[in-house]
Design a protein around this motif. Sequence first.
Motif, mmCIF file in Angstrom:
data_model
loop_
_atom_site.group_PDB
_atom_site.id
_atom_site.type_symbol
_atom_site.label_atom_id
_atom_site.label_comp_id
_atom_site.label_asym_id
_atom_site.label_seq_id
_atom_site.Cartn_x
_atom_site.Cartn_y
_atom_site.Cartn_z
ATOM 1 N N ASN A 132 -23.043 -39.507 15.400
ATOM 2 C CA ASN A 132 -24.146 -40.435 15.173
ATOM 3 C C ASN A 132 -25.272 -40.125 16.149
ATOM 4 O O ASN A 132 -25.046 -39.724 17.292
ATOM 5 N N SER A 133 -26.519 -40.283 15.689
ATOM 6 C CA SER A 133 -27.675 -40.048 16.550
ATOM 7 C C SER A 133 -28.607 -41.255 16.496
ATOM 8 O O SER A 133 -28.863 -41.807 15.425
ATOM 9 N N GLU A 134 -29.075 -41.671 17.660
ATOM 10 C CA GLU A 134 -30.074 -42.737 17.702
ATOM 11 C C GLU A 134 -31.468 -42.211 17.448
ATOM 12 O O GLU A 134 -32.424 -42.971 17.368
ATOM 13 N N GLY A 135 -31.622 -40.911 17.336
ATOM 14 C CA GLY A 135 -32.946 -40.328 17.117
ATOM 15 C C GLY A 135 -33.624 -39.973 18.420
ATOM 16 O O GLY A 135 -33.175 -40.340 19.515
ATOM 17 N N ALA A 136 -34.738 -39.246 18.297
ATOM 18 C CA ALA A 136 -35.479 -38.814 19.480
ATOM 19 C C ALA A 136 -36.108 -40.017 20.173
ATOM 20 O O ALA A 136 -36.615 -40.936 19.533
ATOM 21 N N ALA A 137 -36.077 -39.978 21.492
ATOM 22 C CA ALA A 137 -36.664 -41.061 22.276
ATOM 23 C C ALA A 137 -38.184 -40.913 22.312
ATOM 24 O O ALA A 137 -38.713 -39.798 22.325
ATOM 25 N N PRO A 138 -38.909 -42.010 22.335
ATOM 26 C CA PRO A 138 -40.375 -41.910 22.403
ATOM 27 C C PRO A 138 -40.842 -41.450 23.780
ATOM 28 O O PRO A 138 -40.138 -41.590 24.773
ATOM 29 N N GLN A 139 -42.054 -40.904 23.803
ATOM 30 C CA GLN A 139 -42.699 -40.509 25.053
ATOM 31 C C GLN A 139 -44.071 -41.173 25.122
ATOM 32 O O GLN A 139 -44.651 -41.522 24.098
ATOM 33 N N ALA A 140 -44.571 -41.311 26.327
ATOM 34 C CA ALA A 140 -45.906 -41.887 26.516
ATOM 35 C C ALA A 140 -46.633 -41.125 27.619
ATOM 36 O O ALA A 140 -46.011 -40.670 28.584
ATOM 37 N N ILE A 141 -47.943 -40.991 27.455
ATOM 38 C CA ILE A 141 -48.791 -40.321 28.441
ATOM 39 C C ILE A 141 -49.590 -41.378 29.188
ATOM 40 O O ILE A 141 -50.174 -42.280 28.581
ATOM 41 N N THR A 142 -49.625 -41.244 30.519
ATOM 42 C CA THR A 142 -50.397 -42.160 31.354
ATOM 43 C C THR A 142 -51.305 -41.347 32.275
ATOM 44 O O THR A 142 -50.820 -40.475 33.019
ATOM 45 N N PHE A 143 -52.605 -41.598 32.217
ATOM 46 C CA PHE A 143 -53.532 -40.922 33.123
ATOM 47 C C PHE A 143 -53.340 -41.464 34.542
ATOM 48 O O PHE A 143 -53.312 -42.669 34.762
ATOM 49 N N THR A 144 -53.209 -40.555 35.498
ATOM 50 C CA THR A 144 -53.044 -40.951 36.898
ATOM 51 C C THR A 144 -54.308 -40.700 37.712
ATOM 52 O O THR A 144 -54.356 -41.068 38.885
ATOM 53 N N SER A 145 -55.314 -40.073 37.119
ATOM 54 C CA SER A 145 -56.601 -39.878 37.789
ATOM 55 C C SER A 145 -57.623 -40.812 37.157
ATOM 56 O O SER A 145 -57.566 -41.094 35.953
ATOM 57 N N THR A 146 -58.546 -41.292 37.968
ATOM 58 C CA THR A 146 -59.578 -42.216 37.505
ATOM 59 C C THR A 146 -60.811 -41.438 37.069
ATOM 60 O O THR A 146 -61.289 -40.553 37.789
#
Length: 352
Positions: A132-146
């Motif tokens: 059984n597979s739960e599927g690929a986990a999501p990813q998120a991008i966060t900018f660390t520079s202003t």
Amino acid sequence: MQFFLSMAARLLLLATFFALPAAHAQGLSFIPGSINFTNTAAGSVSTEQTVSVQFIPSPPMAMTLNVTSVGPPSNSAFTVTSNTCLIGSYVPFAICEVKLTFTAPPTAGPVLGTFSFVTNELGPLNLGLSGNSEGAAPQAITFTSTAPSGATVGGTYEISATGGGSGNPVVFSIDPSSADVCSVGGSTVSFLAPGNCIVLADQAGSPAFEEAPQQSQSFEVAAAPLTPQAINVTSTALGTAFVGGTYEVAATGGASGEPVVFTIDASASSVCSITGNTVSFLAEGTCVIHANQAGNATYAAAPQAEQSFNVSAAPVIPSQAATPVPVVGAWGLALLTAFLSGFAFMRQRRKL
């Protein structure tokens, strides 16, 4: 005696295998009867599981089983790591082993497969596989520079961001609408022209992680401040300027390379005029000279410089009068005659 011991050992082995959960597939016994892998994270690999395979004849089957094909699994999510079950003749009660792992695919849900033995006598005999597979986990991008608040043409900005657990790098690019305003190389954004700069950030997925949703960061780029210039008039204004005279004006400017241009103030147009840098004095009054230098993409126009002085009327040079010739009257002429006559008498006596 040895024959009976051998038969006893085989019967004991047979009893042991029948005591374990097994699947009897027309002469082949799979222990366990099927494999269910419990790992669920997409991209993760399960621990290895082992299946023992034994040929147990059932009447009226012959005492050997001819296997013509072994495996592979019908679903590539299942992988054979070790296999001692080979093609050939299987004698009763002989045991071989198949070891397998399961890699959960990116798509969530159950995964089924089989591991087949193809025989001459009984056709295909299958071992059931499941996971059984739960599927690929999501990813998120966060900018660390202003984003910079005072970006100007010619400057740069180091952009940075973090991504998800795939381990793939966050890659930066410039939105096509901002291609003339800014560019990016690696993580360095360069400002090319005034306008709105839009930087895009992407992160690729993996078997265990989805591709991250694209993120963007935008900011305004302003024109670069111009370098100031200054004009320095290097010629000294005449202390005394007269109508009809001239004066060579000179000045230095800033680093733009543009020439310093001289003009006459409108209020002094009747007093003096200029051609190139030669000032001509036309009439009495105050002569006002302006000096200007243009700017360019780097330098601002120089503040106007000014030089002024008074112009006076030309001085009048007096004419030279003729020396008067003395006029001798009658008495004067008589006295002159008497004087000359006496002078001549005295010279004559001296000769005698």
